[in-house]
Write a protein that holds these residues in place. Structure first.
Motif, PDB file in Angstrom:
ATOM      1  N   SER A 161       0.837  -1.202   0.000  1.00  0.00           N
ATOM      2  CA  SER A 161       0.000   0.000   0.000  1.00  0.00           C
ATOM      3  C   SER A 161       0.867   1.244   0.000  1.00  0.00           C
ATOM      4  O   SER A 161       2.068   1.199   0.276  1.00  0.00           O
ATOM      5  CB  SER A 161      -0.914   0.016   1.231  1.00  0.00           C
ATOM      6  N   VAL A 162       0.241   2.370  -0.333  1.00  0.00           N
ATOM      7  CA  VAL A 162       0.873   3.680  -0.175  1.00  0.00           C
ATOM      8  C   VAL A 162       0.121   4.392   0.943  1.00  0.00           C
ATOM      9  O   VAL A 162      -1.065   4.688   0.815  1.00  0.00           O
ATOM     10  CB  VAL A 162       0.819   4.506  -1.474  1.00  0.00           C
ATOM     11  N   PHE A 163       0.823   4.642   2.028  1.00  0.00           N
ATOM     12  CA  PHE A 163       0.215   5.200   3.231  1.00  0.00           C
ATOM     13  C   PHE A 163       0.818   6.565   3.505  1.00  0.00           C
ATOM     14  O   PHE A 163       2.046   6.723   3.526  1.00  0.00           O
ATOM     15  CB  PHE A 163       0.466   4.263   4.418  1.00  0.00           C
ATOM     16  N   GLN A 208      -2.729  12.544  -4.021  1.00  0.00           N
ATOM     17  CA  GLN A 208      -2.619  12.047  -5.385  1.00  0.00           C
ATOM     18  C   GLN A 208      -2.096  10.625  -5.454  1.00  0.00           C
ATOM     19  O   GLN A 208      -2.247   9.960  -6.475  1.00  0.00           O
ATOM     20  CB  GLN A 208      -1.696  12.960  -6.200  1.00  0.00           C
ATOM     21  N   THR A 209      -1.478  10.149  -4.376  1.00  0.00           N
ATOM     22  CA  THR A 209      -0.808   8.853  -4.442  1.00  0.00           C
ATOM     23  C   THR A 209      -1.234   7.884  -3.350  1.00  0.00           C
ATOM     24  O   THR A 209      -1.223   6.676  -3.567  1.00  0.00           O
ATOM     25  CB  THR A 209       0.720   9.041  -4.327  1.00  0.00           C
ATOM     26  N   ALA A 210      -1.590   8.382  -2.179  1.00  0.00           N
ATOM     27  CA  ALA A 210      -1.875   7.500  -1.046  1.00  0.00           C
ATOM     28  C   ALA A 210      -3.310   7.007  -1.083  1.00  0.00           C
ATOM     29  O   ALA A 210      -4.235   7.744  -1.425  1.00  0.00           O
ATOM     30  CB  ALA A 210      -1.602   8.217   0.268  1.00  0.00           C
ATOM     31  N   SER A 245      -8.189   7.544   7.622  1.00  0.00           N
ATOM     32  CA  SER A 245      -9.251   7.332   6.651  1.00  0.00           C
ATOM     33  C   SER A 245      -8.650   7.147   5.268  1.00  0.00           C
ATOM     34  O   SER A 245      -7.491   7.474   5.026  1.00  0.00           O
ATOM     35  CB  SER A 245     -10.200   8.534   6.650  1.00  0.00           C
ATOM     36  N   THR A 246      -9.462   6.613   4.364  1.00  0.00           N
ATOM     37  CA  THR A 246      -9.063   6.574   2.968  1.00  0.00           C
ATOM     38  C   THR A 246      -9.261   7.967   2.374  1.00  0.00           C
ATOM     39  O   THR A 246     -10.043   8.773   2.894  1.00  0.00           O
ATOM     40  CB  THR A 246      -9.901   5.567   2.171  1.00  0.00           C
ATOM     41  N   VAL A 247      -8.563   8.236   1.276  1.00  0.00           N
ATOM     42  CA  VAL A 247      -8.724   9.521   0.606  1.00  0.00           C
ATOM     43  C   VAL A 247     -10.165   9.683   0.122  1.00  0.00           C
ATOM     44  O   VAL A 247     -10.759  10.758   0.224  1.00  0.00           O
ATOM     45  CB  VAL A 247      -7.739   9.640  -0.571  1.00  0.00           C
ATOM     46  N   ALA A 248     -10.760   8.588  -0.373  1.00  0.00           N
ATOM     47  CA  ALA A 248     -12.139   8.654  -0.868  1.00  0.00           C
ATOM     48  C   ALA A 248     -13.098   9.055   0.244  1.00  0.00           C
ATOM     49  O   ALA A 248     -13.992   9.887   0.043  1.00  0.00           O
ATOM     50  CB  ALA A 248     -12.542   7.309  -1.463  1.00  0.00           C
TER      51      ALA A 248
END
Length: 325
Positions: A35-37, A199-201, A216-219
């Protein structure tokens, strides 16, 4: 509690104190493999302290920590060779040329695929034939990125990675992150600028004075972020339109202005009640309607109030090694 050895990074109750100052307050953290965190927070929030603990540059006061299934303290050099690290304060004063500098770190980090260094240098646009100390801040940052990526490590730990980079190089860096994730590598990056990681995580933790105040997720962050809206109606309909907006859930700060052309603009902020808002204003005789993209920066700043500088529990400054493996 025990750490999750299946995660790339797992921490339970991670605490770091410098004398009377506490930089981390019992941090719990799991970063899935592949993952990208992103970790967001102002300077002094504890981001750099967290990353130094992963590399065993400093050691925790209390708590448990696992990196790629090993304790950083017990993993030693073998564990560090599986990690690519870019420190937030990169001090490169060496007289040697960039290519020689990277060759030295290739011997430390382990096997580097033939041509990998040149490929990365071409992508980032840095001349490896120049002495490192003569390079600009941005080009030194590129050297730091190359040494972190060149051995294709299982885990990339990147502290403020785009510092000093121009926008075009930042976009290339973002492409490198996407490729790393596609290859199964795990990326843990920190920033005090939300746009750098959104833009990436896939997932973000918001750090404030050594504590995670939101994860949280970006979404999901976008769904819950505040939107700025503007409704334009005929000036004669302004009072009725304002009454509609004032009665809607999630609408705040309604302000009306007229433009002298027979219309009135009502501006406000809107939270998650988008559906109710659209259905209500659709019944008005609209001249124009604007709903801006969610302002994630504004949402994150709400966690800090008006002051996003280092807090009372800010991590003390420390000299950073040039590049740490």
């Amino acid at each position: 509690m025990t750490t999750d050895i299946g995660a790339a990074v797992s921490a339970r109750g991670l605490t770091k104190r410098y004398g009377a100052t506490t930089a981390l307050h019992g941090l719990d953290l799991d970063i899935p493999r592949g993952s990208v965190f992103g970790m967001i927070g102002p300077n002094g929030a504890g981001k750099t302290t967290t990353m130094r603990l992963l590399l065993d540059i400093i050691r925790p006061t209390a708590g448990e920590l696992s990196v790629l299934g090993r304790s950083p303290r017990d993993g030693g050099a073998a564990l560090r060779r599986r990690i690519g690290y870019l420190p937030g304060e990169l001090h490169l004063g060496t007289r040697v040329k960039g290519r020689e500098f990277l060759a030295h770190y290739a011997e430390i980090s382990g096997p580097v695929r033939k041509g990998a260094v040149d490929d990365l240098a071409d992508r980032l646009g840095v001349d490896l034939g120049r002495p490192v100390r003569s390079l600009s801040k941005g080009n030194k940052q590129k050297i730091g990125l190359i040494q972190a990526f060149m051995h294709e490590p299982e885990l990339l730990v990147l502290d403020e990675p785009t510092s000093g980079l121009d926008p075009l190089v930042q976009q290339e860096f973002h492409a490198m992150l996407h490729e790393a994730r596609a290859a199964g590598q795990t990326v843990f990056l920190s920033s005090h600028v939300l746009s750098e990681v959104q833009q990436t995580a896939h997932e973000i933790a918001i750090l404030k004075q050594g504590r995670i105040v939101e994860r949280s997720t970006v979404a999901a962050l976008r769904e819950n972020a505040v939107r700025h809206v503007k409704v334009v109606v005929a000036e004669a309909d302004a009072a009725a339109a304002r009454a509609v907006l004032d009665a809607l859930p999630g609408v705040q700060g309604v302000a009306a202005t007229t433009n002298g052309a027979g219309t009135a603009a009502l501006s406000a902020t809107l939270d998650t009640h988008v559906d109710a808002f659209v259905k209500a204003v659709a019944r008005l005789d609209l001249v124009d309607l604007t709903i801006e993209e969610p302002d994630l920066e504004e949402m994150v700043l709400a966690y800090y109030g008006t002051d996003v500088s280092a807090g009372a529990d800010a991590e003390p400054a420390a000299d950073e090694p040039e590049v740490v493996r």
